[in-house]
Design a protein around this motif. Structure first.
Motif, mmCIF file in Angstrom:
data_model
loop_
_atom_site.group_PDB
_atom_site.id
_atom_site.type_symbol
_atom_site.label_atom_id
_atom_site.label_comp_id
_atom_site.label_asym_id
_atom_site.label_seq_id
_atom_site.Cartn_x
_atom_site.Cartn_y
_atom_site.Cartn_z
ATOM 1 N N SER A 93 -52.408 -5.318 -3.515
ATOM 2 C CA SER A 93 -52.910 -5.947 -1.990
ATOM 3 C C SER A 93 -52.986 -5.577 -0.426
ATOM 4 N N ARG A 94 -52.213 -3.986 -0.160
ATOM 5 C CA ARG A 94 -51.955 -4.186 1.092
ATOM 6 C C ARG A 94 -52.024 -2.547 1.415
ATOM 7 N N GLY A 95 -52.600 -2.131 0.135
ATOM 8 C CA GLY A 95 -52.279 0.011 0.232
ATOM 9 C C GLY A 95 -52.919 0.547 0.954
ATOM 10 N N ASN A 96 -52.915 1.785 1.546
ATOM 11 C CA ASN A 96 -54.312 1.935 1.495
ATOM 12 C C ASN A 96 -54.789 2.663 0.867
ATOM 13 N N VAL A 97 -56.191 2.892 0.846
ATOM 14 C CA VAL A 97 -56.571 3.657 0.194
ATOM 15 C C VAL A 97 -56.632 4.356 -1.312
ATOM 16 N N SER A 98 -55.553 5.321 -1.145
ATOM 17 C CA SER A 98 -54.978 6.307 -1.233
ATOM 18 C C SER A 98 -54.054 6.236 -2.279
ATOM 19 N N GLU A 99 -52.999 5.218 -1.650
ATOM 20 C CA GLU A 99 -52.267 4.616 -2.888
ATOM 21 C C GLU A 99 -52.568 3.842 -3.216
ATOM 22 N N LYS A 100 -53.690 3.127 -3.625
ATOM 23 C CA LYS A 100 -54.116 2.080 -4.386
ATOM 24 C C LYS A 100 -55.012 2.752 -5.459
ATOM 25 N N LEU A 101 -55.463 4.165 -5.379
ATOM 26 C CA LEU A 101 -56.469 4.865 -6.166
ATOM 27 C C LEU A 101 -55.155 5.645 -7.056
ATOM 28 N N GLU A 102 -53.329 6.120 -6.762
ATOM 29 C CA GLU A 102 -53.151 6.330 -7.453
ATOM 30 C C GLU A 102 -52.268 5.750 -8.273
ATOM 31 N N TRP A 103 -52.160 4.221 -7.194
ATOM 32 C CA TRP A 103 -51.168 3.058 -8.727
ATOM 33 C C TRP A 103 -52.600 2.702 -9.817
ATOM 34 N N SER A 104 -54.033 2.668 -8.956
ATOM 35 C CA SER A 104 -54.872 1.899 -10.598
ATOM 36 C C SER A 104 -54.981 3.892 -11.221
ATOM 37 N N PHE A 105 -54.096 4.736 -11.177
ATOM 38 C CA PHE A 105 -54.797 6.017 -11.343
ATOM 39 C C PHE A 105 -53.582 6.257 -12.813
ATOM 40 N N ASN A 106 -51.997 5.760 -12.977
ATOM 41 C CA ASN A 106 -51.261 5.530 -13.443
ATOM 42 C C ASN A 106 -51.205 4.752 -13.918
ATOM 43 N N LEU A 107 -52.119 3.425 -13.539
ATOM 44 C CA LEU A 107 -52.321 2.160 -14.920
ATOM 45 C C LEU A 107 -53.432 3.217 -15.463
ATOM 46 N N TYR A 108 -53.977 3.255 -16.083
ATOM 47 C CA TYR A 108 -54.672 4.415 -16.564
ATOM 48 C C TYR A 108 -54.390 5.528 -17.099
ATOM 49 N N ASP A 109 -53.528 5.701 -16.744
ATOM 50 C CA ASP A 109 -52.751 7.074 -17.511
ATOM 51 C C ASP A 109 -51.745 6.662 -18.511
ATOM 52 N N LEU A 110 -51.662 5.905 -19.866
ATOM 53 C CA LEU A 110 -51.431 5.650 -20.873
ATOM 54 C C LEU A 110 -50.125 6.036 -21.000
ATOM 55 N N ASP A 111 -50.225 7.003 -21.079
ATOM 56 C CA ASP A 111 -48.668 8.463 -22.005
ATOM 57 C C ASP A 111 -48.421 9.081 -20.234
ATOM 58 N N GLN A 112 -48.712 8.639 -19.290
ATOM 59 C CA GLN A 112 -47.693 9.131 -18.573
ATOM 60 C C GLN A 112 -48.357 11.142 -18.652
ATOM 61 N N ASP A 113 -48.479 11.681 -18.361
ATOM 62 C CA ASP A 113 -49.056 12.703 -18.778
ATOM 63 C C ASP A 113 -49.599 13.978 -17.562
ATOM 64 N N GLY A 114 -50.230 12.483 -16.371
ATOM 65 C CA GLY A 114 -50.460 13.425 -15.030
ATOM 66 C C GLY A 114 -53.171 13.709 -15.305
ATOM 67 N N HIS A 115 -52.527 12.953 -16.135
ATOM 68 C CA HIS A 115 -53.811 12.761 -16.796
ATOM 69 C C HIS A 115 -54.849 11.727 -17.820
ATOM 70 N N ILE A 116 -55.903 11.282 -17.204
ATOM 71 C CA ILE A 116 -56.271 10.343 -18.295
ATOM 72 C C ILE A 116 -57.781 10.880 -18.838
ATOM 73 N N SER A 117 -57.581 10.808 -20.274
ATOM 74 C CA SER A 117 -58.178 11.651 -21.201
ATOM 75 C C SER A 117 -59.730 10.093 -21.350
ATOM 76 N N PHE A 118 -60.392 10.934 -22.130
ATOM 77 C CA PHE A 118 -61.151 9.835 -21.933
ATOM 78 C C PHE A 118 -60.717 8.839 -23.638
ATOM 79 N N GLU A 119 -59.565 8.669 -24.440
ATOM 80 C CA GLU A 119 -59.052 7.363 -25.076
ATOM 81 C C GLU A 119 -58.634 6.722 -24.316
ATOM 82 N N GLU A 120 -57.643 7.079 -23.023
ATOM 83 C CA GLU A 120 -56.989 6.354 -22.281
ATOM 84 C C GLU A 120 -57.821 5.408 -21.351
ATOM 85 N N MET A 121 -58.847 6.277 -20.829
ATOM 86 C CA MET A 121 -59.471 5.228 -19.973
ATOM 87 C C MET A 121 -60.428 3.904 -21.301
#
Length: 190
Positions: A93-121
């Motif tokens: 709700s109040r984070g800066n763009v960088s924080e929101k992007l990192e949070w969103s990245f973690n949402l898509y990185d389902l196996d938490q391996d530091g990368h988003i695969s096509f299948e995860e997305m």
């Protein structure tokens, strides 16, 4: 914060003020509301999904709510405690763009391996399409989850390794400002 108390302790308030963008009064109000809705001090996945179903009555938000729940549940306990809830809410709700992007990245990185695969997305995007149901008219290049993911991967996967790194994900705000608009999901909530 493992115990359920009617008020936050001074130490809890101090810790949460440092970890969030909320002040003491706001933290106390959120905590009071959290305990009203979750008297045990913990929000279960079932209850979390119920909340999403209230906001998306024309679709099925179950899968997407599960992904968001997992992103909120940072200690992987199977429930969301107030600290996890308020930190995630602060970022979204109040984070800066960088924080929101990192949070969103973690949402898509389902196996938490530091990368988003096509299948995860694809899994997350499919869950979004199920959640919104037929209520939204989409452009031709986004009519299906597969098309949407192909479009995103073309924009983000700069080194063409079939994975999106956090650095590539962060660069999207330079390429597609609509992504940043989408991250403003909770800006008017608090």
């Amino acid at each position: 914060m493992g115990k359920t108390a009617s008020k936050l302790s001074k130490d809890d308030i101090s810790t949460l003020k440092k970890a969030t963008y909320f002040d003491k009064r706001e933290l106390q109000q959120w905590y009071k509301g959290f305990l009203r809705d979750c008297p045990s001090g913990q929000l279960s996945k079932v209850e979390f999904i119920k909340i999403y179903k209230q906001f998306f009555p024309f679709g099925d938000p179950t899968e997407f709510a599960t992904y968001v729940f997992n992103a909120f549940d940072t200690n992987k306990s199977g429930t969301i405690e107030f600290k996890e809830f308020i930190i995630a809410l602060s970022i979204t709700s109040r984070g800066n763009v960088s924080e929101k992007l990192e949070w969103s990245f973690n949402l898509y990185d389902l196996d938490q391996d530091g990368h988003i695969s096509f299948e995860e997305m694809l899994k997350v995007v499919q869950s979004i399409y199920k959640m919104i149901g037929p209520m939204v008219e989409l452009n031709d290049d986004e009519k299906t989850p597969e098309r949407r993911c192909e479009k995103i991967f073309k924009m983000m996967d700069k080194n063409h390794d079939a994975m999106i790194s956090l650095a590539e994900f962060r660069d999207i705000n330079r390429v597609d400002p609509s992504i940043i608009d989408a991250l403003q999901l909770y800006k008017d909530l608090v």
